[in-house]
Design an enzyme around this catalytic site. Sequence first.
Site, PDB file in Angstrom:
ATOM      1  N   SER A  20     -20.167   0.558  27.263  1.00 44.13           N
ATOM      2  CA  SER A  20     -21.302  -0.068  26.578  1.00 44.13           C
ATOM      3  C   SER A  20     -21.224  -1.593  26.684  1.00 44.13           C
ATOM      4  O   SER A  20     -22.234  -2.272  26.534  1.00 44.13           O
ATOM      5  CB  SER A  20     -21.303   0.346  25.107  1.00 44.13           C
ATOM      6  OG  SER A  20     -20.083  -0.059  24.504  1.00 44.13           O
TER       7      SER A  20
ATOM      8  N   TYR B 149     -22.660   1.052  20.974  1.00 44.00           N
ATOM      9  CA  TYR B 149     -23.148   2.428  20.987  1.00 44.00           C
ATOM     10  C   TYR B 149     -22.697   3.194  19.742  1.00 44.00           C
ATOM     11  O   TYR B 149     -23.368   4.112  19.305  1.00 44.00           O
ATOM     12  CB  TYR B 149     -22.574   3.187  22.201  1.00 44.00           C
ATOM     13  CG  TYR B 149     -23.285   2.969  23.520  1.00 44.00           C
ATOM     14  CD1 TYR B 149     -24.175   1.926  23.714  1.00 44.00           C
ATOM     15  CD2 TYR B 149     -23.045   3.825  24.589  1.00 44.00           C
ATOM     16  CE1 TYR B 149     -24.805   1.743  24.943  1.00 44.00           C
ATOM     17  CE2 TYR B 149     -23.663   3.655  25.806  1.00 44.00           C
ATOM     18  CZ  TYR B 149     -24.539   2.617  25.986  1.00 44.00           C
ATOM     19  OH  TYR B 149     -25.157   2.450  27.201  1.00 44.00           O
ATOM     20  N   GLY B 150     -21.545   2.829  19.231  1.00 41.21           N
ATOM     21  CA  GLY B 150     -20.848   3.663  18.244  1.00 41.21           C
ATOM     22  C   GLY B 150     -21.589   3.923  16.953  1.00 41.21           C
ATOM     23  O   GLY B 150     -21.314   4.907  16.269  1.00 41.21           O
TER      24      GLY B 150
ATOM     25  N   THR C 200     -16.791   6.491  23.085  1.00 38.14           N
ATOM     26  CA  THR C 200     -17.982   6.985  22.389  1.00 38.14           C
ATOM     27  C   THR C 200     -18.832   7.841  23.325  1.00 38.14           C
ATOM     28  O   THR C 200     -19.275   8.937  22.959  1.00 38.14           O
ATOM     29  CB  THR C 200     -18.801   5.796  21.843  1.00 38.14           C
ATOM     30  OG1 THR C 200     -17.924   4.952  21.098  1.00 38.14           O
ATOM     31  CG2 THR C 200     -19.926   6.262  20.957  1.00 38.14           C
TER      32      THR C 200
ATOM     33  N   CYS D  19     -11.126   3.484  21.067  1.00 37.63           N
ATOM     34  CA  CYS D  19     -12.300   2.718  21.486  1.00 37.63           C
ATOM     35  C   CYS D  19     -11.758   1.667  22.443  1.00 37.63           C
ATOM     36  O   CYS D  19     -10.822   0.933  22.085  1.00 37.63           O
ATOM     37  CB  CYS D  19     -12.984   2.059  20.295  1.00 37.63           C
ATOM     38  SG  CYS D  19     -14.226   0.836  20.776  1.00 37.63           S
TER      39      CYS D  19
ATOM     40  N   CYS E  33     -15.448   4.554  28.121  1.00 37.03           N
ATOM     41  CA  CYS E  33     -15.986   4.370  26.775  1.00 37.03           C
ATOM     42  C   CYS E  33     -15.708   5.657  26.009  1.00 37.03           C
ATOM     43  O   CYS E  33     -16.156   6.735  26.422  1.00 37.03           O
ATOM     44  CB  CYS E  33     -17.490   4.115  26.869  1.00 37.03           C
ATOM     45  SG  CYS E  33     -18.336   4.059  25.286  1.00 37.03           S
TER      46      CYS E  33
ATOM     47  N   HIS F 118     -12.791  -1.080  23.373  1.00 40.32           N
ATOM     48  CA  HIS F 118     -12.861  -2.455  22.871  1.00 40.32           C
ATOM     49  C   HIS F 118     -11.611  -2.825  22.065  1.00 40.32           C
ATOM     50  O   HIS F 118     -11.191  -3.978  22.054  1.00 40.32           O
ATOM     51  CB  HIS F 118     -14.087  -2.660  21.981  1.00 40.32           C
ATOM     52  CG  HIS F 118     -15.364  -2.868  22.735  1.00 40.32           C
ATOM     53  ND1 HIS F 118     -16.030  -1.848  23.358  1.00 40.32           N
ATOM     54  CD2 HIS F 118     -16.093  -3.984  22.959  1.00 40.32           C
ATOM     55  CE1 HIS F 118     -17.125  -2.326  23.931  1.00 40.32           C
ATOM     56  NE2 HIS F 118     -17.188  -3.626  23.700  1.00 40.32           N
TER      57      HIS F 118
END
Length: 283
Positions: A7, A38-39, A71, A203, A69, A205
């Site tokens: 994302s 997105y989460g 998610t 995640c 990703c 990120h």
Amino acid sequence: MIGLFDSGFGGLTILRAVVNALPHRHFLYFGDHATVPYGNREREDIYQLTLNAVEHMFNYGCCLVILACNTSTATSLRRLQQEWLPLINNNNHQQRRILGILVPIVEAITDAKLTFNNSKILKTKQLIAVFATKQTVLSNAYPLEISKRASEVTVIQQACPQLVDLIETGATKKKLFSLVCHYVDVLLENTKKKLPDIVILGCTHYNLIADLFATALPNNIEILSQPNLVTHSLVDYLRRHPEFDKLTTTTSIQFLTTGDPNRTSLFGSIFFGSSITFEKMKQ
Ligand code: DGL
């Protein structure tokens, strides 16, 4: 060409590890920066966004796309593989594939490939903590996949709904750290202060701020490295599927974004650890 999708910037952590292990390939990285995060979206939205992204990447010439990703993987991978991919591959001599990043982590924990071995490899009653986005937590993908392979393991999840947006917008480490401490505290309240044996940053990120999680967690609890585990699994996959592994003379990576290419290149270079240039994705 091997595609990696996220994302936003999180998937760069996976890309970095993959490129180090697999030089002399052509990679395409696609970040949906116009739509991140997105989460916190509806599951159906995430499915449609992921499908669109993967379709673009196939059109750019990728035959293999990795959803870098959690998610997208947790909410959409199985449906894409079962419902959409057969339609795409029908009448197409070049078969396409989509892989996720969740199972390599689960396999590393349980040390058991479901197809070969459903025995209980984990000997102790372990407590595993997963920090992830809201929709990854709601999907229950981590607890479900782990319990299929090791039913005696307890998985506790903690959603961190504000982190991705703050990372994408360049929040200070101080601000991020106080939020990470808050999420760690909530998790430990839920375990009644029992410390997890292993932590998963579910995640991509969060890998960008793994140092903050390491500092916030007590007693040097082990944090699994999703980039390394995914890379290990991809190397094995390409060995078994050489049709997706086209060697070239040099390593080349093309970066695409739906967001502002200048801003994305600036932040992306910081997160990737070297200068990279994003181009605008042509719709
Ligand atoms: N990097 C994505 C993940 O691994 C972030 C999801 C988001 O955009 O919220 O879950």
